[in-house]
Design an enzyme around this catalytic site. Structure first.
Site, PDB file in Angstrom:
ATOM      1  CG  ASP A 145      -1.913  -1.155   1.198  1.00 37.36           C
ATOM      2  OD1 ASP A 145      -2.199  -1.655   0.094  1.00 37.36           O
ATOM      3  OD2 ASP A 145      -2.398  -1.562   2.274  1.00 37.36           O
ATOM      4  CD  GLU A 201       4.740  -8.806 -11.283  1.00 42.05           C
ATOM      5  OE1 GLU A 201       4.743  -9.326 -10.136  1.00 42.05           O
ATOM      6  OE2 GLU A 201       5.683  -8.901 -12.069  1.00 42.05           O
TER       7      GLU A 201
HETATM    8  N1  SAM Z   1       0.917  -8.571  -2.536  1.00 35.44           N
HETATM    9  C1  SAM Z   1      -0.378  -8.707  -3.197  1.00 35.44           C
HETATM   10  C2  SAM Z   1      -0.226  -8.491  -4.673  1.00 35.44           C
HETATM   11  O1  SAM Z   1       0.813  -7.973  -5.099  1.00 35.44           O
HETATM   12  O2  SAM Z   1      -1.161  -8.849  -5.415  1.00 35.44           O
HETATM   13  C3  SAM Z   1      -1.396  -7.729  -2.570  1.00 35.44           C
HETATM   14  C4  SAM Z   1      -1.107  -6.261  -2.762  1.00 35.44           C
HETATM   15  S1  SAM Z   1      -2.289  -5.229  -1.897  1.00 35.44           S
HETATM   16  C5  SAM Z   1      -2.123  -3.692  -2.661  1.00 35.44           C
HETATM   17  C6  SAM Z   1      -1.464  -4.963  -0.344  1.00 35.44           C
HETATM   18  C7  SAM Z   1      -1.799  -6.009   0.690  1.00 35.44           C
HETATM   19  O3  SAM Z   1      -0.996  -5.779   1.841  1.00 35.44           O
HETATM   20  C8  SAM Z   1      -3.241  -5.966   1.161  1.00 35.44           C
HETATM   21  O4  SAM Z   1      -3.795  -7.263   1.105  1.00 35.44           O
HETATM   22  C9  SAM Z   1      -3.149  -5.430   2.577  1.00 35.44           C
HETATM   23  O5  SAM Z   1      -4.203  -5.891   3.404  1.00 35.44           O
HETATM   24  C10 SAM Z   1      -1.801  -5.942   2.997  1.00 35.44           C
HETATM   25  N2  SAM Z   1      -1.180  -5.134   4.064  1.00 35.44           N
HETATM   26  C11 SAM Z   1      -1.018  -3.789   4.061  1.00 35.44           C
HETATM   27  N3  SAM Z   1      -0.432  -3.375   5.194  1.00 35.44           N
HETATM   28  C12 SAM Z   1      -0.207  -4.496   5.936  1.00 35.44           C
HETATM   29  C13 SAM Z   1       0.358  -4.727   7.215  1.00 35.44           C
HETATM   30  N4  SAM Z   1       0.790  -3.701   7.975  1.00 35.44           N
HETATM   31  N5  SAM Z   1       0.431  -5.998   7.676  1.00 35.44           N
HETATM   32  C14 SAM Z   1      -0.029  -7.034   6.913  1.00 35.44           C
HETATM   33  N6  SAM Z   1      -0.581  -6.862   5.699  1.00 35.44           N
HETATM   34  C15 SAM Z   1      -0.676  -5.623   5.204  1.00 35.44           C
END
Ligand code: SAM
Length: 214
Positions: A117, A194
């Site tokens: 994020d 991606e």
């Molecule tokens: N990595 C995956 C992809 O590339 O398709 C998902 C990308 S998505 C934009 C970011 C993911 O990170 C979300 O599922 C979100 O809930 C998780 N996330 C964000 N901050 C986090 C944290 N502090 N701890 C665990 N998960 C987190």
């Protein structure tokens, strides 16, 4: 990637044999948990798990842990793992803000951050998984020979991450502003995000960060 709330998701996660309920109890004991001394790689923000499941399939001699904050997303990863039944892969529903509570010094060999994020507002910069605050946390459990591999399509986040890592004394290498046309694309596993962003024509940025020598 916050999906709508899915009723029962938390209960399903607790019931799954592929999640760790009290990960703090395994701090310093992950080798014991897996029952072997294979390297341990993490993906933080694993989403629906496509990337880490494929990695675990390709590399049975590496143990993988997928960490995801939201049950509504993690439940999708678990559904896939329940079909695959990979012995070298488990998931933890956990906020990485507290990650130092679950891993001890030198327990982890690699961290993958994929399409994290961006938290675009300056006042939220500390929440970025590539911020100096998170890099400081990773040092506490990443081996000195370990690395963080980061992919994103967000140029601002990428530039910020590059600068932040250098300022914190990390070595940054294998930087590309177009992963899919680069030498590092061979063996690249596409994540859900991606696939979506590259289908829209966005280039994918990628770098490797190595921790400062202690
Ligand atoms: N990595 C995956 C992809 O590339 O398709 C998902 C990308 S998505 C934009 C970011 C993911 O990170 C979300 O599922 C979100 O809930 C998780 N996330 C964000 N901050 C986090 C944290 N502090 N701890 C665990 N998960 C987190």
């Amino acid at each position: 990637m916050r999906l709508r709330n899915i009723p029962g998701a938390r209960d399903e996660i607790v019931a799954s044999p592929y999640t760790i309920k009290n990960p703090e109890e395994y701090k310093g004991r992950w080798t014991e948990y897996f029952g072997n001394d294979h390297p341990i790689h993490l993906e933080i923000g694993t989403g629906k798990g496509k990337f880490i499941i494929e990695l675990a399939k390709r590399n049975p001699d590496i143990n993988y842990i997928g960490i995801e904050k939201f049950s509504s997303v993690l439940i999708r990863a678990l559904a896939k793992q329940e079909e695959e039944e990979l012995e070298n892969l488990i998931f933890i529903r956990f906020d990485a803000d507290e990650i130092e509570n679950i891993f001890d010094k030198d327990e982890i060999d690699r961290i993958y951050l994929n399409f994290s994020d961006p938290w675009p507002k300056d006042r939220h910069a500390k929440r970025r998984l590539t911020s100096d605050r998170f890099l400081g946390r990773y040092i506490n459990f990443l081996k000195s020979t370990g690395r963080v591999e980061f992919k994103t399509d967000n140029r601002d986040l990428f530039d910020y991450s590059l600068e932040t890592a250098k300022e914190a004394g990390w070595e940054v290498k294998d930087v590309t502003y177009d992963l899919h046309s680069s030498e590092w694309n061979e063996g690249n596993i596409m994540t859900e995000y991606e696939e979506r962003f590259s289908a829209q024509g966005n280039p994918i940025f990628r770098m490797v960060e190595c921790p400062p020598s202690r």
